[in-house]
Write an enzyme that holds these catalytic residues in place. Sequence first.
Site, mmCIF file in Angstrom:
data_model
loop_
_atom_site.group_PDB
_atom_site.id
_atom_site.type_symbol
_atom_site.label_atom_id
_atom_site.label_comp_id
_atom_site.label_asym_id
_atom_site.label_seq_id
_atom_site.Cartn_x
_atom_site.Cartn_y
_atom_site.Cartn_z
ATOM 1 N N ASN A 194 -0.177 1.141 11.800
ATOM 2 C CA ASN A 194 -0.962 1.467 12.318
ATOM 3 C C ASN A 194 -1.651 0.815 13.070
ATOM 4 O O ASN A 194 -1.895 -0.561 13.568
ATOM 5 C CB ASN A 194 -2.331 2.251 11.627
ATOM 6 C CG ASN A 194 -2.107 3.036 10.385
ATOM 7 O OD1 ASN A 194 -0.664 3.964 10.887
ATOM 8 N ND2 ASN A 194 -2.414 3.317 9.023
ATOM 9 N N LYS B 54 -1.026 0.072 6.028
ATOM 10 C CA LYS B 54 0.063 -0.927 4.775
ATOM 11 C C LYS B 54 0.929 -1.300 5.048
ATOM 12 O O LYS B 54 0.783 -2.446 3.956
ATOM 13 C CB LYS B 54 -0.469 0.519 3.763
ATOM 14 C CG LYS B 54 -1.890 1.301 3.498
ATOM 15 C CD LYS B 54 -2.311 1.637 2.006
ATOM 16 C CE LYS B 54 -3.445 2.501 2.534
ATOM 17 N NZ LYS B 54 -4.875 1.542 2.344
ATOM 18 N N ASN C 35 0.930 -4.143 6.954
ATOM 19 C CA ASN C 35 -0.192 -5.481 6.191
ATOM 20 C C ASN C 35 0.676 -5.976 5.454
ATOM 21 O O ASN C 35 0.577 -7.398 5.175
ATOM 22 C CB ASN C 35 -1.338 -5.066 5.978
ATOM 23 C CG ASN C 35 -2.548 -4.079 6.916
ATOM 24 O OD1 ASN C 35 -2.528 -4.315 8.311
ATOM 25 N ND2 ASN C 35 -3.462 -3.527 6.072
ATOM 26 N N THR D 170 -4.860 -3.322 -9.954
ATOM 27 C CA THR D 170 -5.405 -4.121 -9.017
ATOM 28 C C THR D 170 -6.990 -3.947 -9.101
ATOM 29 O O THR D 170 -7.324 -2.369 -9.307
ATOM 30 C CB THR D 170 -5.325 -4.997 -7.550
ATOM 31 O OG1 THR D 170 -5.174 -3.432 -6.823
ATOM 32 C CG2 THR D 170 -3.441 -4.902 -7.260
ATOM 33 N N LEU D 171 -8.115 -4.637 -9.419
ATOM 34 C CA LEU D 171 -8.939 -4.759 -10.356
ATOM 35 C C LEU D 171 -10.536 -5.024 -9.294
ATOM 36 O O LEU D 171 -11.415 -5.841 -9.084
ATOM 37 C CB LEU D 171 -9.517 -5.165 -11.237
ATOM 38 C CG LEU D 171 -8.562 -5.079 -12.161
ATOM 39 C CD1 LEU D 171 -8.272 -5.561 -13.632
ATOM 40 C CD2 LEU D 171 -8.706 -3.330 -12.679
ATOM 41 N N ASP E 56 -3.158 -4.733 0.229
ATOM 42 C CA ASP E 56 -1.728 -4.893 0.949
ATOM 43 C C ASP E 56 -1.201 -6.305 0.856
ATOM 44 O O ASP E 56 -0.268 -6.933 0.528
ATOM 45 C CB ASP E 56 -1.613 -4.761 2.069
ATOM 46 C CG ASP E 56 -2.233 -3.626 2.214
ATOM 47 O OD1 ASP E 56 -2.010 -2.477 1.589
ATOM 48 O OD2 ASP E 56 -2.822 -2.818 3.868
ATOM 49 N N ALA F 215 -7.919 -12.447 1.510
ATOM 50 C CA ALA F 215 -7.487 -11.545 2.695
ATOM 51 C C ALA F 215 -8.886 -11.162 3.456
ATOM 52 O O ALA F 215 -9.032 -9.705 4.512
ATOM 53 C CB ALA F 215 -6.535 -10.205 2.650
HETATM 54 O O1 RIB Z 1 -5.244 -0.836 3.330
HETATM 55 C C1 RIB Z 1 -5.408 -0.815 4.631
HETATM 56 C C2 RIB Z 1 -5.012 0.104 5.426
HETATM 57 O O2 RIB Z 1 -5.168 1.282 5.165
HETATM 58 C C3 RIB Z 1 -5.388 -0.263 7.063
HETATM 59 O O3 RIB Z 1 -5.190 -1.572 7.789
HETATM 60 C C4 RIB Z 1 -5.218 0.792 7.537
HETATM 61 O O4 RIB Z 1 -4.761 0.910 8.908
HETATM 62 C C5 RIB Z 1 -5.123 2.083 6.425
HETATM 63 O O5 RIB Z 1 -3.901 2.759 6.825
#
Ligand code: RIB
Length: 312
Positions: free
Chosen positions: A19, A48, A51, A227-228, A259, A289
Amino acid sequence: MSAGDEAASRPVLVAGAINTDLVARVEKAPEAGETVTGSSFAIFGGGKGANQAIASARSGAPTAMLGGLGDDDFGRERRADLDAEGIDTASVARRESTPSGVALIVVEEATGQNRISYVPGATRTIAADQARDAVARVQPAVILATLEPPPEALAALFEAGKQRGSVVILNATPEAVGARPFLGQIDMLIVNETEAEDLIDSPVSAANGEDAALALSRLGPKTVAVTLGAAGAAIIHDGETATFPAPRVEVVDTTGAGDAFCGAFAAELARGADPFTAAKVGVAAGSLATTVPGAYPGIPRRGAVQRLLAER
Ligand code: RIB
């Protein structure tokens, strides 16, 4: 093997969304019908899947991406971003009649917490044949997928991966219920608290993370990481549970933190680490991150993650 060993890594194939993130920082996110004035706006690479692929590549694993982009400026920019990371984009389709995915993100100044609406665009065109071809071409040791691609593509991906002996990891996001048909097919599941709740129908928090992982493992996957957030992650593997607390960091933007966990986790497995070591590394990557605004810019390299772990 310890997380510090520099063993050569086998390939990771990541499937999911690529994205462009349009991000507004605001003091407080708007309620329904409310307009708030933001303090800044920025455009970042996101998605996601992308990333996670960047997190895997920055963790040192040879990484390939299965995805879809439109034949538009955002698509060309995001492909260039992935290429610049050394990620194999030969299995990222370019669609002439479908736009690239976009996410509208609001980040709250004080907490770094976000709210995201995303439109998948070409990600929803990922085809079953494209998935099978990617597995045959990349021969991944590890497959990491979100629920962003269409279910038919995921089914083909997982089937091809299992046939060739890949470790199949599903990050059950963004809408976890979509994972139900795959729970008997995958080796490992990664979810956050909300996603875990959706799958086991009961509240999940830092206080019961290991119990949630156990309940999820009873649905199929023998390895489950929950994950918490600031509390780190709970994991179950072969019936044994552990929790890895997150290091304390100054949180600026939580976008992409989950991610970063997933990509670093997959890369460690591809390097031969056990799932507990991989989860510990993933927690450190996710924490780092959150210290930088934006998804792609915030994803740490393995060296930074190892330094953070060594400080603890
Ligand atoms: O997990 C984060 C991502 O979720 C963002 O980068 C965005 O694009 C969304 O889909």
